[in-house]
Scaffold this motif. Structure first.
Motif, PDB file in Angstrom:
ATOM      1  N   PRO A  43       8.403  -2.851   2.484  1.00  0.00           N
ATOM      2  CA  PRO A  43       8.581  -4.255   2.892  1.00  0.00           C
ATOM      3  C   PRO A  43       8.066  -4.560   4.293  1.00  0.00           C
ATOM      4  O   PRO A  43       7.720  -5.715   4.580  1.00  0.00           O
ATOM      5  CB  PRO A  43      10.098  -4.449   2.796  1.00  0.00           C
ATOM      6  CG  PRO A  43      10.534  -3.473   1.748  1.00  0.00           C
ATOM      7  CD  PRO A  43       9.668  -2.267   1.983  1.00  0.00           C
ATOM      8  N   ARG A  46       4.617  -5.663   3.905  1.00  0.00           N
ATOM      9  CA  ARG A  46       4.507  -6.991   3.292  1.00  0.00           C
ATOM     10  C   ARG A  46       4.734  -8.090   4.319  1.00  0.00           C
ATOM     11  O   ARG A  46       4.484  -9.265   4.044  1.00  0.00           O
ATOM     12  CB  ARG A  46       5.474  -7.109   2.117  1.00  0.00           C
ATOM     13  CG  ARG A  46       5.123  -6.153   0.977  1.00  0.00           C
ATOM     14  CD  ARG A  46       5.914  -6.404  -0.307  1.00  0.00           C
ATOM     15  NE  ARG A  46       5.422  -5.522  -1.355  1.00  0.00           N
ATOM     16  CZ  ARG A  46       5.986  -4.363  -1.709  1.00  0.00           C
ATOM     17  NH1 ARG A  46       7.105  -3.957  -1.093  1.00  0.00           N
ATOM     18  NH2 ARG A  46       5.455  -3.607  -2.660  1.00  0.00           N
ATOM     19  N   THR A 238      18.712  -5.646   0.698  1.00  0.00           N
ATOM     20  CA  THR A 238      17.403  -5.000   0.593  1.00  0.00           C
ATOM     21  C   THR A 238      16.799  -4.991   1.990  1.00  0.00           C
ATOM     22  O   THR A 238      17.256  -5.725   2.890  1.00  0.00           O
ATOM     23  CB  THR A 238      16.480  -5.789  -0.343  1.00  0.00           C
ATOM     24  OG1 THR A 238      16.237  -7.087   0.223  1.00  0.00           O
ATOM     25  CG2 THR A 238      17.113  -5.947  -1.727  1.00  0.00           C
ATOM     26  N   GLU A 240      13.953  -6.197   2.710  1.00  0.00           N
ATOM     27  CA  GLU A 240      13.374  -7.532   2.870  1.00  0.00           C
ATOM     28  C   GLU A 240      14.419  -8.525   3.367  1.00  0.00           C
ATOM     29  O   GLU A 240      14.142  -9.354   4.240  1.00  0.00           O
ATOM     30  CB  GLU A 240      12.788  -8.008   1.542  1.00  0.00           C
ATOM     31  CG  GLU A 240      12.013  -9.316   1.640  1.00  0.00           C
ATOM     32  CD  GLU A 240      11.366  -9.683   0.318  1.00  0.00           C
ATOM     33  OE1 GLU A 240      12.102 -10.106  -0.601  1.00  0.00           O
ATOM     34  OE2 GLU A 240      10.131  -9.526   0.201  1.00  0.00           O
TER      35      GLU A 240
END
Length: 335
Positions: A43, A46, A238, A240
């Motif tokens: 993540p 990302r 998470t 994220e």
């Protein structure tokens, strides 16, 4: 035509953050970047707009996992012109070699001389430059001392994460009390709890599942005095969601940890407490960061001749470098 490049990511969150300037340099010169990363680090990539694709590697900590790496290499064969191998391990260099990627760049280390086509000399640990410059050097470019990591979360992703967690942007302070390396890097839980009770907004505790008990040690006395004032999300989000919560926080208090570097890359106000490690090597690269380290405080007596020791636990048994950083001092730094 763009160069298609594969980047083999490091396995720690803080290290992943400090590779962002390398991603920026490679993308700026026309390389299309695909990052192969372990799921607990992916993540972070990302949140880097320069990265076109992120592949979650199905590997675990430790072990060669030869068959899994061969299978992944077969999937990636004929896709890439270049590979950048960021970790120093033998196993991290196997996939680019097995995938027959023509140009394979990395540091010399762990018997992988034949696996790389372009090899940089690995400096001794006591002479290693700051980690951002260490990773950015793989680009072959100069001016590395100017690089600062920057992360950027999608606004809709952040909004959804805040809604899922029941948070309002800027309406809380994040505490990241963990440090994977060991207790000699952790500001005392009692200090975190005392600080929380003096803040004008609630606190959100973030960390891994292994840090849930530590976070509860902080949250319990806070909530006993001010019900609902400390939200323990350790092990419940998470990565994220954790990144989103940090990106939208009023400020963050942390140890020298991966989440410290995440906060720095988002540019949020932060206080970072250092003990056994050194901010001279891994500081939060953020103009809004306040670093508290008693080693370089001339007013602190007697001087901390033992710091930085870089030990997991205090060899002298007192952890004075952390215990003597008072909650009042951190509160003042947050102001």
């Amino acid at each position: 035509m763009a160069t298609n490049s594969l980047v083999i990511a490091p396995q720690w969150i803080g290290d992943a953050v400090m590779t962002e300037p390398l991603m920026r340099r490679l993308q700026a010169r026309g390389e299309r970047l695909t990052v192969g990363a372990l799921p607990w680090v992916a993540p972070v990539y990302r949140a880097m707009p320069q990265v076109a694709e992120v592949i979650d590697f199905p590997f675990q900590h430790g072990g060669l996992q030869w068959q899994a790496r061969r299978a992944m290499a077969a999937q990636l064969k004929a896709r890439f012109d270049a590979a950048y191998v960021l970790p120093n391990s033998l196993k991290s260099a196997l996939i680019p070699f097995l995938a027959r990627i023509p140009r394979r760049v990395g540091y010399l280390g762990e018997a992988r001389l034949g696996l790389l086509t372009q090899r940089l000399k690995n400096p001794p640990r006591d002479e290693r430059p700051p980690m951002v410059a260490f990773y950015s050097a793989l680009s072959g470019e100069s001016g590395l001392e100017q690089d600062r990591p920057q992360l950027q979360m999608d606004a809709q992703v952040v909004a959804q994460a805040l809604a899922d967690l029941g948070l309002q942007r800027g309406g809380y302070v994040v505490f990241a009390p963990g440090a994977e390396y060991g207790p000699a890097k952790r500001w005392p839980a009692a200090h975190f709890a005392a600080l929380a009770q003096q803040l004008d907004v609630p606190v959100v505790l973030l960390g891994s599942g292994k840090e849930r008990a530590l976070c509860e040690e902080i949250a319990a006395p806070v909530n006993a005095a001010r019900p609902g004032w400390a939200l323990n999300f350790a092990g419940k989000t998470t990565l994220e969601q954790a990144l989103s919560a940090i990106a939208a926080t009023k400020s963050i208090v942390s140890n020298d940890s991966g989440l410290m570097h995440v906060a720095a890359a988002f540019g949020v106000p932060q206080v970072a407490v250092f003990g056994s490690s050194s901010p001279l090597h891994t500081p939060p690269l953020n103009d809004r960061a306040q670093v508290l380290w008693l080693k370089n405080d001339p007013a602190y007596q007697p001087p901390l001749d033992c710091a930085p020791c870089f030990q997991r636990t205090c060899p002298l048994g007192h952890t004075r470098c952390l215990v003597d950083v008072t909650p009042q001092r951190v509160l003042a730094a947050l102001a």
